[in-house]
Motif scaffolding. Structure first.
Motif, PDB file in Angstrom:
ATOM      1  N   SER A  82       9.211   1.525 -11.792  1.00 14.68           N
ATOM      2  CA  SER A  82       9.829   1.005 -12.880  1.00 14.68           C
ATOM      3  C   SER A  82      11.042  -0.125 -12.703  1.00 14.68           C
ATOM      4  N   ASN A  83      10.890  -1.216 -13.031  1.00 11.15           N
ATOM      5  CA  ASN A  83      11.826  -2.149 -12.673  1.00 11.15           C
ATOM      6  C   ASN A  83      12.994  -2.292 -13.858  1.00 11.15           C
ATOM      7  N   ASP A  84      14.098  -2.339 -13.439  1.00 12.00           N
ATOM      8  CA  ASP A  84      15.398  -2.348 -14.322  1.00 12.00           C
ATOM      9  C   ASP A  84      15.261  -3.871 -14.796  1.00 12.00           C
ATOM     10  N   ARG A  85      14.712  -4.922 -14.281  1.00  3.82           N
ATOM     11  CA  ARG A  85      14.523  -6.241 -14.523  1.00  3.82           C
ATOM     12  C   ARG A  85      13.391  -6.728 -14.034  1.00  3.82           C
ATOM     13  N   PRO A  86      12.718  -7.809 -14.744  1.00  2.00           N
ATOM     14  CA  PRO A  86      11.519  -8.268 -14.146  1.00  2.00           C
ATOM     15  C   PRO A  86      11.853  -8.946 -12.945  1.00  2.00           C
ATOM     16  N   ILE A  87      10.785  -8.893 -12.046  1.00  2.00           N
ATOM     17  CA  ILE A  87      10.671  -9.735 -10.849  1.00  2.00           C
ATOM     18  C   ILE A  87       9.395 -10.267 -10.391  1.00  2.00           C
ATOM     19  N   GLY A  88       9.393 -11.354  -9.737  1.00  2.84           N
ATOM     20  CA  GLY A  88       8.185 -12.118  -9.724  1.00  2.84           C
ATOM     21  C   GLY A  88       6.869 -11.418  -9.077  1.00  2.84           C
ATOM     22  N   PHE A  89       5.828 -11.956  -9.297  1.00 10.04           N
ATOM     23  CA  PHE A  89       4.545 -11.422  -8.890  1.00 10.04           C
ATOM     24  C   PHE A  89       4.520 -11.123  -7.368  1.00 10.04           C
ATOM     25  N   ALA A  90       4.994 -12.225  -6.496  1.00 15.06           N
ATOM     26  CA  ALA A  90       4.752 -11.887  -5.135  1.00 15.06           C
ATOM     27  C   ALA A  90       5.955 -10.737  -4.735  1.00 15.06           C
ATOM     28  N   ALA A  91       6.952 -10.799  -5.219  1.00 13.13           N
ATOM     29  CA  ALA A  91       7.927  -9.723  -4.921  1.00 13.13           C
ATOM     30  C   ALA A  91       7.284  -8.210  -5.230  1.00 13.13           C
ATOM     31  N   ASN A  92       6.843  -8.037  -6.356  1.00 18.83           N
ATOM     32  CA  ASN A  92       6.236  -6.917  -6.737  1.00 18.83           C
ATOM     33  C   ASN A  92       5.069  -6.539  -5.888  1.00 18.83           C
ATOM     34  N   HIS A  93       4.139  -7.202  -5.717  1.00 12.27           N
ATOM     35  CA  HIS A  93       2.934  -6.834  -4.825  1.00 12.27           C
ATOM     36  C   HIS A  93       3.430  -6.576  -3.336  1.00 12.27           C
ATOM     37  N   LYS A  98       4.446  -2.768   0.946  1.00  9.29           N
ATOM     38  CA  LYS A  98       5.576  -1.933   1.925  1.00  9.29           C
ATOM     39  C   LYS A  98       5.798  -0.555   1.682  1.00  9.29           C
ATOM     40  N   ILE A  99       5.682  -0.238   0.282  1.00 11.53           N
ATOM     41  CA  ILE A  99       6.238   1.272  -0.034  1.00 11.53           C
ATOM     42  C   ILE A  99       4.873   2.052   0.306  1.00 11.53           C
ATOM     43  N   GLY A 100       3.644   1.444  -0.150  1.00 11.11           N
ATOM     44  CA  GLY A 100       2.370   2.271  -0.010  1.00 11.11           C
ATOM     45  C   GLY A 100       1.978   2.376   1.537  1.00 11.11           C
ATOM     46  N   MET A 101       2.140   1.377   2.252  1.00 14.43           N
ATOM     47  CA  MET A 101       1.696   1.535   3.585  1.00 14.43           C
ATOM     48  C   MET A 101       2.559   2.086   4.327  1.00 14.43           C
ATOM     49  N   GLU A 102       3.919   2.379   3.934  1.00 14.57           N
ATOM     50  CA  GLU A 102       4.895   3.262   4.776  1.00 14.57           C
ATOM     51  C   GLU A 102       4.522   4.856   4.439  1.00 14.57           C
ATOM     52  N   GLN A 103       3.638   5.091   3.189  1.00 12.67           N
ATOM     53  CA  GLN A 103       3.667   6.278   3.004  1.00 12.67           C
ATOM     54  C   GLN A 103       2.358   6.701   3.702  1.00 12.67           C
ATOM     55  N   GLU A 104       1.394   5.859   3.705  1.00 15.20           N
ATOM     56  CA  GLU A 104       0.236   6.024   4.564  1.00 15.20           C
ATOM     57  C   GLU A 104      -0.690   4.768   4.680  1.00 15.20           C
ATOM     58  N   ALA A 105      -1.010   4.453   5.863  1.00  9.01           N
ATOM     59  CA  ALA A 105      -1.515   3.156   5.900  1.00  9.01           C
ATOM     60  C   ALA A 105      -2.944   3.241   5.663  1.00  9.01           C
ATOM     61  N   ALA A 106      -3.585   2.008   5.027  1.00 12.09           N
ATOM     62  CA  ALA A 106      -4.863   1.834   4.668  1.00 12.09           C
ATOM     63  C   ALA A 106      -5.118   0.450   5.202  1.00 12.09           C
ATOM     64  N   PRO A 107      -6.479   0.464   5.298  1.00 18.09           N
ATOM     65  CA  PRO A 107      -7.062  -0.800   6.007  1.00 18.09           C
ATOM     66  C   PRO A 107      -7.303  -1.921   5.038  1.00 18.09           C
ATOM     67  N   PHE A 108      -7.357  -1.433   3.695  1.00 14.71           N
ATOM     68  CA  PHE A 108      -7.564  -2.674   2.629  1.00 14.71           C
ATOM     69  C   PHE A 108      -6.316  -2.550   1.824  1.00 14.71           C
ATOM     70  N   TYR A 109      -5.835  -3.754   1.014  1.00 11.98           N
ATOM     71  CA  TYR A 109      -5.007  -3.636   0.050  1.00 11.98           C
ATOM     72  C   TYR A 109      -5.617  -4.543  -1.039  1.00 11.98           C
ATOM     73  N   CYS A 110      -5.736  -4.035  -2.144  1.00 13.45           N
ATOM     74  CA  CYS A 110      -6.206  -4.740  -3.381  1.00 13.45           C
ATOM     75  C   CYS A 110      -5.104  -5.053  -4.641  1.00 13.45           C
TER      76      CYS A 110
END
Length: 280
Positions: A82-93, A98-110
């Motif tokens: 949950s963002n306290d303020r809106p950030i851009g498309f690029a920054a969000n994805h 970064k967060i998802g792959m640090e938790q557990e690497a996956a070969p694909f990103y959608c």
């Protein structure tokens, strides 16, 4: 330099990714801007057979929403930021990657827009599109409007002349939808992009200097310059319920034009233009 995955995470977001789950092949990122019911429908689509297996979803609420982001008991892990303020498309994805792959690497990103409807089996079929296709960094489906018309979501490299005609003359045309011929270069729209995660990481993800619009053109250019192919898979179709905010709201239209100007003045554009001409 590309401003992307190397940026520090924002301090004003709620990040809670402490759960552990079996290995998942696809990390999915969705950013909602008050999409509500559309978002719930997309999550239900992702729960269908051929989609739900071996995926994890990071959902970013870019603006406050009075919704339950878990409309049903989903058969995949769902993490909500949950963002306290809106950030851009690029920054969000980039942050979701970064967060998802640090938790557990996956070969694909959608990367998915919340205003999509996805049929059963779509993600599984798109993963197959990487097989036997050489060094492919990105695949995408055919995108249709709710009335069944095919949208021009896969396009040749744009030019400033085309954008000027659209902006000032109000010209609208539908570019023909076809598979690219040998040696052609093209880009796919950011509403649905399935990346090879290693390729996404190698090019630095999305360029965060684009707040909205042209991030997809730019990342496709950089994938091509890095030697990765882009493939549109005609066997997979999704439905896009587009808002077309840049056509109706002056603020979004201004963002569209400023992003176009940034892209056409960038070294990436000139390098990609030379690459495109060299293939003809």
């Amino acid at each position: 330099a590309v401003y992307g995955l190397n940026q520090i995470l924002n301090d004003d977001c709620d990040v809670k990714l402490n759960e552990t789950h079996p290995t998942r092949d696809v990390l999915v990122s969705i950013v909602s801007h008050g999409h509500g019911a559309m978002l719930a429908e997309l999550l239900r689509d992702l729960a269908l057979p051929g989609n739900a297996e071996r995926i994890r979803v990071v959902l970013t609420l870019n603006v406050p929403e009075d919704i339950d982001p878990r409309p049903v008991d989903l058969p995949f892990p769902l993490h909500v930021l949950s963002n306290d303020r809106p950030i851009g498309f690029a920054a969000n994805h980039n942050r979701a990657f970064k967060i998802g792959m640090e938790q557990e690497a996956a070969p694909f990103y959608c990367v998915l827009n919340p205003d999509l409807r996805i049929p059963a089996g779509a993600l599984q079929a798109l993963r197959v599109c990487f097989n036997g296709a050489g060094t492919v960094g990105l695949v995408a489906p055919v995108v249709e409007s709710p009335d069944g018309a095919v949208e021009n979501s896969a396009r040749p490299l744009p030019s400033p002349v085309e954008i000027a005609l659209k902006a000032w003359a109000g010209l609208r045309w539908r570019m023909s939808i076809r598979e690219p011929q040998a040696g052609e270069w093209y880009w796919v729209a950011g509403m649905f992009m399935l990346f090879d995660a290693a390729a996404y990481r190698a090019v630095g993800g999305f360029d965060e200097r684009y707040f909205l619009y042209y991030e997809d053109v730019d990342v496709c250019c950089r994938l091509g310059l890095a030697g990765y192919g882009i493939k549109r898979c005609p066997a997979v179709s999704v439905v896009h319920h587009a808002r077309r905010d840049s056509h109706r709201r002056p603020g979004y239209f201004f963002r569209h034009l400023t992003s176009a100007l940034r892209f056409f003045l960038s070294p990436t554009y000139f390098r990609c233009r030379r690459m495109t001409k060299g293939r003809k």
